[in-house]
Design a protein around this motif. Structure first.
Motif, PDB file in Angstrom:
ATOM      1  N   ILE A 141       0.838  -1.201   0.000  1.00  0.00           N
ATOM      2  CA  ILE A 141       0.000   0.000   0.000  1.00  0.00           C
ATOM      3  C   ILE A 141       0.870   1.247   0.000  1.00  0.00           C
ATOM      4  CG2 ILE A 141      -1.683   1.324   1.341  1.00  0.00           C
ATOM      5  CD1 ILE A 141      -2.711  -1.504   2.344  1.00  0.00           C
ATOM      6  N   GLU A 142       1.921   1.255   0.808  1.00  0.00           N
ATOM      7  CA  GLU A 142       2.813   2.422   0.855  1.00  0.00           C
ATOM      8  C   GLU A 142       3.516   2.634  -0.473  1.00  0.00           C
ATOM      9  OE1 GLU A 142       5.241   1.658   4.306  1.00  0.00           O
ATOM     10  OE2 GLU A 142       3.687   2.410   5.665  1.00  0.00           O
ATOM     11  N   ARG A 143       3.905   1.555  -1.131  1.00  0.00           N
ATOM     12  CA  ARG A 143       4.533   1.681  -2.457  1.00  0.00           C
ATOM     13  C   ARG A 143       3.545   2.325  -3.431  1.00  0.00           C
ATOM     14  NH1 ARG A 143       4.764  -1.592  -7.254  1.00  0.00           N
ATOM     15  NH2 ARG A 143       6.529  -0.933  -8.493  1.00  0.00           N
ATOM     16  N   TRP A 144       2.303   1.873  -3.401  1.00  0.00           N
ATOM     17  CA  TRP A 144       1.275   2.444  -4.277  1.00  0.00           C
ATOM     18  C   TRP A 144       1.063   3.933  -3.976  1.00  0.00           C
ATOM     19  CZ3 TRP A 144      -3.611   3.958  -2.240  1.00  0.00           C
ATOM     20  CH2 TRP A 144      -4.519   4.411  -3.196  1.00  0.00           C
ATOM     21  N   ASP A 148      -2.249   0.131  -9.473  1.00  0.00           N
ATOM     22  CA  ASP A 148      -3.404   0.957  -9.150  1.00  0.00           C
ATOM     23  C   ASP A 148      -4.689   0.130  -9.231  1.00  0.00           C
ATOM     24  OD1 ASP A 148      -3.381   3.947  -8.517  1.00  0.00           O
ATOM     25  OD2 ASP A 148      -5.169   3.783  -9.771  1.00  0.00           O
ATOM     26  N   LEU A 149      -4.832  -0.639 -10.285  1.00  0.00           N
ATOM     27  CA  LEU A 149      -6.012  -1.486 -10.445  1.00  0.00           C
ATOM     28  C   LEU A 149      -6.068  -2.542  -9.346  1.00  0.00           C
ATOM     29  CD1 LEU A 149      -8.513  -2.316 -12.042  1.00  0.00           C
ATOM     30  CD2 LEU A 149      -7.006  -3.719 -13.497  1.00  0.00           C
ATOM     31  N   ALA A 150      -4.942  -3.152  -9.028  1.00  0.00           N
ATOM     32  CA  ALA A 150      -4.912  -4.183  -7.989  1.00  0.00           C
ATOM     33  C   ALA A 150      -5.316  -3.613  -6.632  1.00  0.00           C
ATOM     34  CB  ALA A 150      -3.522  -4.811  -7.908  1.00  0.00           C
ATOM     35  N   ILE A 151      -4.811  -2.427  -6.316  1.00  0.00           N
ATOM     36  CA  ILE A 151      -5.161  -1.793  -5.040  1.00  0.00           C
ATOM     37  C   ILE A 151      -6.648  -1.456  -5.021  1.00  0.00           C
ATOM     38  CG2 ILE A 151      -4.853   0.297  -3.641  1.00  0.00           C
ATOM     39  CD1 ILE A 151      -2.512  -1.609  -3.262  1.00  0.00           C
ATOM     40  N   ARG A 152      -7.176  -0.936  -6.110  1.00  0.00           N
ATOM     41  CA  ARG A 152      -8.604  -0.602  -6.174  1.00  0.00           C
ATOM     42  C   ARG A 152      -9.475  -1.850  -6.028  1.00  0.00           C
ATOM     43  NH1 ARG A 152      -9.571   4.488  -7.389  1.00  0.00           N
ATOM     44  NH2 ARG A 152      -7.813   5.715  -8.115  1.00  0.00           N
ATOM     45  N   ASN A 153      -9.060  -2.930  -6.662  1.00  0.00           N
ATOM     46  CA  ASN A 153      -9.809  -4.181  -6.527  1.00  0.00           C
ATOM     47  C   ASN A 153      -9.747  -4.707  -5.096  1.00  0.00           C
ATOM     48  OD1 ASN A 153     -10.695  -4.234  -9.183  1.00  0.00           O
ATOM     49  ND2 ASN A 153      -8.942  -5.424  -9.883  1.00  0.00           N
ATOM     50  N   TRP A 154      -8.600  -4.637  -4.479  1.00  0.00           N
ATOM     51  CA  TRP A 154      -8.422  -5.071  -3.095  1.00  0.00           C
ATOM     52  C   TRP A 154      -9.290  -4.218  -2.164  1.00  0.00           C
ATOM     53  CZ3 TRP A 154      -2.912  -4.474  -0.566  1.00  0.00           C
ATOM     54  CH2 TRP A 154      -2.930  -4.926   0.758  1.00  0.00           C
ATOM     55  N   ASP A 200       4.536   6.056 -18.573  1.00  0.00           N
ATOM     56  CA  ASP A 200       5.809   5.583 -18.014  1.00  0.00           C
ATOM     57  C   ASP A 200       5.533   4.826 -16.715  1.00  0.00           C
ATOM     58  OD1 ASP A 200       8.285   5.211 -16.834  1.00  0.00           O
ATOM     59  OD2 ASP A 200       8.998   7.237 -17.273  1.00  0.00           O
ATOM     60  N   PRO A 201       5.593   3.484 -16.769  1.00  0.00           N
ATOM     61  CA  PRO A 201       5.273   2.700 -15.577  1.00  0.00           C
ATOM     62  C   PRO A 201       6.226   2.929 -14.406  1.00  0.00           C
ATOM     63  CG  PRO A 201       5.782   1.255 -17.438  1.00  0.00           C
ATOM     64  CD  PRO A 201       5.876   2.667 -17.931  1.00  0.00           C
ATOM     65  N   SER A 202       7.369   3.541 -14.655  1.00  0.00           N
ATOM     66  CA  SER A 202       8.254   3.859 -13.526  1.00  0.00           C
ATOM     67  C   SER A 202       7.718   5.067 -12.746  1.00  0.00           C
ATOM     68  CB  SER A 202       9.688   4.120 -13.998  1.00  0.00           C
ATOM     69  OG  SER A 202       9.783   5.352 -14.679  1.00  0.00           O
ATOM     70  N   LEU A 203       6.839   5.845 -13.385  1.00  0.00           N
ATOM     71  CA  LEU A 203       6.213   6.984 -12.721  1.00  0.00           C
ATOM     72  C   LEU A 203       4.891   6.591 -12.064  1.00  0.00           C
ATOM     73  CD1 LEU A 203       6.722   9.782 -15.415  1.00  0.00           C
ATOM     74  CD2 LEU A 203       8.070   9.388 -13.337  1.00  0.00           C
ATOM     75  N   PHE A 204       4.100   5.794 -12.757  1.00  0.00           N
ATOM     76  CA  PHE A 204       2.776   5.428 -12.290  1.00  0.00           C
ATOM     77  C   PHE A 204       2.518   3.992 -12.723  1.00  0.00           C
ATOM     78  CE2 PHE A 204      -1.797   5.054 -12.410  1.00  0.00           C
ATOM     79  CZ  PHE A 204      -2.258   5.882 -11.401  1.00  0.00           C
ATOM     80  N   ASP A 205       2.283   3.116 -11.769  1.00  0.00           N
ATOM     81  CA  ASP A 205       2.081   1.699 -12.055  1.00  0.00           C
ATOM     82  C   ASP A 205       0.579   1.430 -12.160  1.00  0.00           C
ATOM     83  OD1 ASP A 205       1.878  -1.093 -12.018  1.00  0.00           O
ATOM     84  OD2 ASP A 205       3.626  -1.312 -10.708  1.00  0.00           O
ATOM     85  N   ALA A 206       0.070   1.400 -13.383  1.00  0.00           N
ATOM     86  CA  ALA A 206      -1.366   1.225 -13.613  1.00  0.00           C
ATOM     87  C   ALA A 206      -1.855  -0.131 -13.112  1.00  0.00           C
ATOM     88  CB  ALA A 206      -1.678   1.396 -15.104  1.00  0.00           C
ATOM     89  N   THR A 212       0.385   8.061  -6.263  1.00  0.00           N
ATOM     90  CA  THR A 212      -0.115   9.373  -5.842  1.00  0.00           C
ATOM     91  C   THR A 212       1.027  10.367  -5.708  1.00  0.00           C
ATOM     92  OG1 THR A 212      -2.007   8.340  -4.763  1.00  0.00           O
ATOM     93  CG2 THR A 212      -1.473  10.600  -4.094  1.00  0.00           C
ATOM     94  N   GLY A 213       2.115   9.955  -5.092  1.00  0.00           N
ATOM     95  CA  GLY A 213       3.257  10.854  -4.904  1.00  0.00           C
ATOM     96  C   GLY A 213       3.813  11.366  -6.211  1.00  0.00           C
ATOM     97  N   THR A 214       3.979  10.494  -7.179  1.00  0.00           N
ATOM     98  CA  THR A 214       4.518  10.913  -8.473  1.00  0.00           C
ATOM     99  C   THR A 214       3.534  11.797  -9.220  1.00  0.00           C
ATOM    100  OG1 THR A 214       5.867   8.921  -8.621  1.00  0.00           O
ATOM    101  CG2 THR A 214       5.463  10.106 -10.672  1.00  0.00           C
ATOM    102  N   LEU A 215       2.252  11.481  -9.147  1.00  0.00           N
ATOM    103  CA  LEU A 215       1.250  12.326  -9.791  1.00  0.00           C
ATOM    104  C   LEU A 215       1.321  13.745  -9.236  1.00  0.00           C
ATOM    105  CD1 LEU A 215      -2.299  11.443 -10.793  1.00  0.00           C
ATOM    106  CD2 LEU A 215      -1.946  13.442  -9.368  1.00  0.00           C
ATOM    107  N   VAL A 216       1.433  13.865  -7.931  1.00  0.00           N
ATOM    108  CA  VAL A 216       1.544  15.192  -7.305  1.00  0.00           C
ATOM    109  C   VAL A 216       2.805  15.903  -7.806  1.00  0.00           C
ATOM    110  CG1 VAL A 216       1.932  16.381  -5.099  1.00  0.00           C
ATOM    111  CG2 VAL A 216       0.162  14.604  -5.271  1.00  0.00           C
ATOM    112  N   GLN A 217       3.917  15.189  -7.847  1.00  0.00           N
ATOM    113  CA  GLN A 217       5.167  15.794  -8.330  1.00  0.00           C
ATOM    114  C   GLN A 217       5.036  16.264  -9.771  1.00  0.00           C
ATOM    115  OE1 GLN A 217       7.941  12.603  -7.728  1.00  0.00           O
ATOM    116  NE2 GLN A 217       8.276  13.098  -5.564  1.00  0.00           N
ATOM    117  N   ARG A 218       4.442  15.444 -10.618  1.00  0.00           N
ATOM    118  CA  ARG A 218       4.314  15.804 -12.040  1.00  0.00           C
ATOM    119  C   ARG A 218       3.405  17.027 -12.213  1.00  0.00           C
ATOM    120  NH1 ARG A 218       8.377  13.842 -14.837  1.00  0.00           N
ATOM    121  NH2 ARG A 218       7.186  14.428 -16.665  1.00  0.00           N
ATOM    122  N   CYS A 219       2.338  17.108 -11.423  1.00  0.00           N
ATOM    123  CA  CYS A 219       1.423  18.258 -11.515  1.00  0.00           C
ATOM    124  C   CYS A 219       2.080  19.543 -11.020  1.00  0.00           C
ATOM    125  CB  CYS A 219       0.147  17.995 -10.712  1.00  0.00           C
ATOM    126  SG  CYS A 219      -0.962  16.830 -11.511  1.00  0.00           S
TER     127      CYS A 219
END
Length: 182
Positions: A39-42, A83-89, A74-80, A47-54
């Motif tokens: 969860i912390e990695r996600w 994201d889906l796995a966390i949302r499903n969980w 770029d999956p090194s910036l955002f792991d889709a 979220t952390g990278t999205l904030v940085q990019r914005c």
């Protein structure tokens, strides 16, 4: 990510990593600690990278949106997949759902602030932010199988729709140059 949270078992992971069951405990005290790390990695990566990019400097809203769109390509910036796995969980874990809701709020607020920095009124910034985030969540949830070149070709149109402005050719070229495979 491919089999859901119920498939995350110590013995199965140890076997996949070519470790003994006890070898797993060198890395994590128990399964709950592994879950927390996931969860912390996600949160940090997505979220952390999205904030940085914005929050990257941008001379106009189109350039700012291209900075954000880097995340989706770029999956090194955002792991889709993560994201889906966390949302499903989160659908079966109320505490995690609260964290997902918090992350979504942060993402939406951050994108709205980006729009506001580029002159959009708060209500317009909010709706545009929701459109950007909901579009991406939908794309991830649908597991759309577009080729990379198809996705790259569409990004300038997404930027135009999200911003209401045709992006400058220099901004399009700078974005595409970041994503051209060497």
């Amino acid at each position: 990510m491919s089999d859901g949270i119920d498939a995350v078992k110590i013995m199965g992971l140890a076997k996949r990593l070519n470790l003994s069951r006890t070898g797993f405990y060198w890395f994590f005290a128990d399964l709950k600690e592994l879950h927390i790390a996931m969860i912390e990695r996600w949160e940090n990566q997505n979220t952390g990278t999205l904030v940085q990019r914005c929050n990257r400097p941008a001379s106009n809203i189109c350039e700012a949106l291209f900075n954000l769109m880097d995340c989706w390509l770029d999956p090194s910036l955002f792991d889709a997949r993560l994201d889906l796995a966390i949302r499903n969980w989160a659908r079966v874990d109320d505490e995690l759902q609260i964290r997902v809701n918090d992350a979504d709020r942060i993402r939406i607020d951050t994108v709205a602030q980006m729009f506001q920095r580029h002159g959009f009124a708060p209500d317009q910034a909010q709706v545009r932010s929701l459109t950007v985030i909901y579009t991406q969540i939908g794309y991830i949830s649908m597991q759309a199988d577009k080729t990379r070149s198809d996705r790259l070709a569409r990004v300038p149109r997404y930027v135009e729709i999200f911003s209401g402005s045709v992006p400058a050719q220099r901004d399009v070229e700078a974005f595409l140059a970041r994503h051209t495979e060497a």
